[in-house]
Design a protein around this motif. Structure first.
Motif, mmCIF file in Angstrom:
data_model
loop_
_atom_site.group_PDB
_atom_site.id
_atom_site.type_symbol
_atom_site.label_atom_id
_atom_site.label_comp_id
_atom_site.label_asym_id
_atom_site.label_seq_id
_atom_site.Cartn_x
_atom_site.Cartn_y
_atom_site.Cartn_z
ATOM 1 N N GLU A 47 7.312 16.546 -8.010
ATOM 2 C CA GLU A 47 8.452 15.759 -7.560
ATOM 3 C C GLU A 47 8.555 14.394 -8.249
ATOM 4 O OE1 GLU A 47 11.854 15.104 -5.235
ATOM 5 O OE2 GLU A 47 10.666 16.919 -5.376
ATOM 6 N N HIS A 48 7.418 13.722 -8.489
ATOM 7 C CA HIS A 48 7.431 12.333 -8.941
ATOM 8 C C HIS A 48 6.925 12.088 -10.359
ATOM 9 C CE1 HIS A 48 7.627 11.938 -4.524
ATOM 10 N NE2 HIS A 48 8.544 11.064 -4.871
ATOM 11 N N GLY A 49 6.566 13.131 -11.088
ATOM 12 C CA GLY A 49 6.177 12.948 -12.482
ATOM 13 C C GLY A 49 4.696 12.705 -12.693
ATOM 14 N N THR A 50 4.375 12.076 -13.802
ATOM 15 C CA THR A 50 2.994 11.932 -14.275
ATOM 16 C C THR A 50 2.442 10.535 -14.085
ATOM 17 O OG1 THR A 50 3.400 13.651 -15.917
ATOM 18 C CG2 THR A 50 1.500 12.244 -16.291
ATOM 19 N N LEU A 51 1.192 10.485 -13.657
ATOM 20 C CA LEU A 51 0.388 9.259 -13.616
ATOM 21 C C LEU A 51 -0.708 9.431 -14.663
ATOM 22 C CD1 LEU A 51 -0.270 9.063 -9.774
ATOM 23 C CD2 LEU A 51 1.458 7.792 -11.036
ATOM 24 N N SER A 52 -1.218 8.353 -15.222
ATOM 25 C CA SER A 52 -2.327 8.472 -16.163
ATOM 26 C C SER A 52 -3.248 7.269 -16.034
ATOM 27 C CB SER A 52 -1.813 8.596 -17.595
ATOM 28 O OG SER A 52 -1.095 7.448 -17.958
ATOM 29 N N GLY A 53 -4.456 7.478 -16.518
ATOM 30 C CA GLY A 53 -5.427 6.390 -16.454
ATOM 31 C C GLY A 53 -6.578 6.623 -17.390
ATOM 32 N N PRO B 31 -6.762 10.676 -9.208
ATOM 33 C CA PRO B 31 -6.131 10.987 -7.922
ATOM 34 C C PRO B 31 -5.904 12.491 -7.793
ATOM 35 C CG PRO B 31 -4.513 10.108 -9.427
ATOM 36 C CD PRO B 31 -5.848 9.969 -10.097
ATOM 37 N N ARG B 32 -5.909 12.986 -6.576
ATOM 38 C CA ARG B 32 -5.696 14.413 -6.324
ATOM 39 C C ARG B 32 -4.375 14.688 -5.618
ATOM 40 N NH1 ARG B 32 -9.048 16.679 -9.839
ATOM 41 N NH2 ARG B 32 -11.061 15.672 -9.735
ATOM 42 N N TYR B 33 -3.867 13.696 -4.891
ATOM 43 C CA TYR B 33 -2.624 13.844 -4.139
ATOM 44 C C TYR B 33 -1.630 12.776 -4.571
ATOM 45 C CZ TYR B 33 -5.208 16.915 -1.048
ATOM 46 O OH TYR B 33 -5.951 17.945 -0.545
ATOM 47 N N VAL C 71 -1.382 18.361 -10.242
ATOM 48 C CA VAL C 71 -2.097 19.051 -11.311
ATOM 49 C C VAL C 71 -2.805 17.960 -12.105
ATOM 50 C CG1 VAL C 71 -1.856 20.456 -13.372
ATOM 51 C CG2 VAL C 71 -0.363 20.856 -11.400
ATOM 52 N N VAL C 72 -4.137 18.017 -12.146
ATOM 53 C CA VAL C 72 -4.937 16.959 -12.773
ATOM 54 C C VAL C 72 -5.628 17.509 -14.011
ATOM 55 C CG1 VAL C 72 -6.868 15.366 -12.451
ATOM 56 C CG2 VAL C 72 -5.321 15.850 -10.546
ATOM 57 N N GLN C 73 -5.563 16.741 -15.099
ATOM 58 C CA GLN C 73 -6.282 17.086 -16.314
ATOM 59 C C GLN C 73 -7.159 15.906 -16.703
ATOM 60 O OE1 GLN C 73 -3.897 18.232 -19.658
ATOM 61 N NE2 GLN C 73 -5.664 18.868 -20.836
ATOM 62 N N VAL C 74 -8.449 16.177 -16.872
ATOM 63 C CA VAL C 74 -9.407 15.149 -17.271
ATOM 64 C C VAL C 74 -9.791 15.403 -18.723
ATOM 65 C CG1 VAL C 74 -11.676 14.152 -16.820
ATOM 66 C CG2 VAL C 74 -10.274 14.956 -14.912
ATOM 67 N N THR C 75 -9.724 14.350 -19.535
ATOM 68 C CA THR C 75 -10.104 14.426 -20.946
ATOM 69 C C THR C 75 -11.239 13.435 -21.190
ATOM 70 O OG1 THR C 75 -8.547 12.715 -21.628
ATOM 71 C CG2 THR C 75 -7.717 14.985 -21.575
ATOM 72 N N PRO C 76 -11.873 13.497 -22.349
ATOM 73 C CA PRO C 76 -12.935 12.529 -22.639
ATOM 74 C C PRO C 76 -12.451 11.069 -22.638
ATOM 75 C CG PRO C 76 -13.087 14.366 -24.140
ATOM 76 C CD PRO C 76 -11.804 14.539 -23.372
ATOM 77 N N MET D 171 0.836 -1.183 0.000
ATOM 78 C CA MET D 171 0.000 0.000 0.000
ATOM 79 C C MET D 171 0.882 1.249 0.000
ATOM 80 S SD MET D 171 -3.112 0.864 2.542
ATOM 81 C CE MET D 171 -4.553 1.150 1.573
ATOM 82 N N THR D 172 0.399 2.304 -0.603
ATOM 83 C CA THR D 172 1.161 3.542 -0.687
ATOM 84 C C THR D 172 1.147 4.277 0.649
ATOM 85 O OG1 THR D 172 -0.789 4.689 -1.472
ATOM 86 C CG2 THR D 172 0.686 3.797 -3.148
ATOM 87 N N PRO D 173 2.146 5.109 0.885
ATOM 88 C CA PRO D 173 2.221 5.830 2.160
ATOM 89 C C PRO D 173 1.088 6.842 2.361
ATOM 90 C CG PRO D 173 4.283 6.054 0.923
ATOM 91 C CD PRO D 173 3.314 5.322 0.071
ATOM 92 N N TYR D 174 0.550 7.420 1.279
ATOM 93 C CA TYR D 174 -0.514 8.424 1.394
ATOM 94 C C TYR D 174 -1.696 8.048 0.516
ATOM 95 C CZ TYR D 174 3.152 11.218 3.467
ATOM 96 O OH TYR D 174 4.156 11.655 4.275
ATOM 97 N N CYS D 175 -2.877 8.402 0.965
ATOM 98 C CA CYS D 175 -4.096 8.202 0.181
ATOM 99 C C CYS D 175 -4.070 9.203 -0.971
ATOM 100 C CB CYS D 175 -5.316 8.428 1.062
ATOM 101 S SG CYS D 175 -6.881 8.344 0.166
ATOM 102 N N ASP D 176 -4.272 8.748 -2.200
ATOM 103 C CA ASP D 176 -4.222 9.654 -3.346
ATOM 104 C C ASP D 176 -5.518 10.430 -3.545
ATOM 105 O OD1 ASP D 176 -5.825 7.667 -4.375
ATOM 106 O OD2 ASP D 176 -4.512 7.190 -6.057
ATOM 107 N N HIS D 177 -6.512 10.192 -2.692
ATOM 108 C CA HIS D 177 -7.761 10.953 -2.784
ATOM 109 C C HIS D 177 -7.831 12.064 -1.734
ATOM 110 C CE1 HIS D 177 -11.872 11.851 -3.825
ATOM 111 N NE2 HIS D 177 -12.165 11.815 -2.536
#
Length: 60
Positions: free
Chosen positions: A54-60, A29-31, A40-45, A1-7
């Protein structure tokens, strides 16, 4: 499990995060799960991307 909740951004091992997991089924995720920074979150269709300074980009 990750150290922090991403929500909510609180430590993942403290408290109940069932509501956060339910919300994450429909939201990006927000955090950052590694450092707890607000991302910084960007939602697309077709999906989403979330960037931590610090840690780069996540995507989904």
């Amino acid at each position: 499990m990750t150290p922090y909740c991403d929500h909510c951004g609180r430590p993942a091992h403290e408290g109940e995060h069932a509501g956060c997991r339910a919300a994450r089924a429909m939201e990006p995720p927000r955090y950052c799960p590694h450092c707890c920074r607000r991302m910084v979150v960007q939602v697309t269709p077709t999906g989403w991307s979330a960037r931590c300074a610090e840690h780069g980009t996540l995507s989904g």
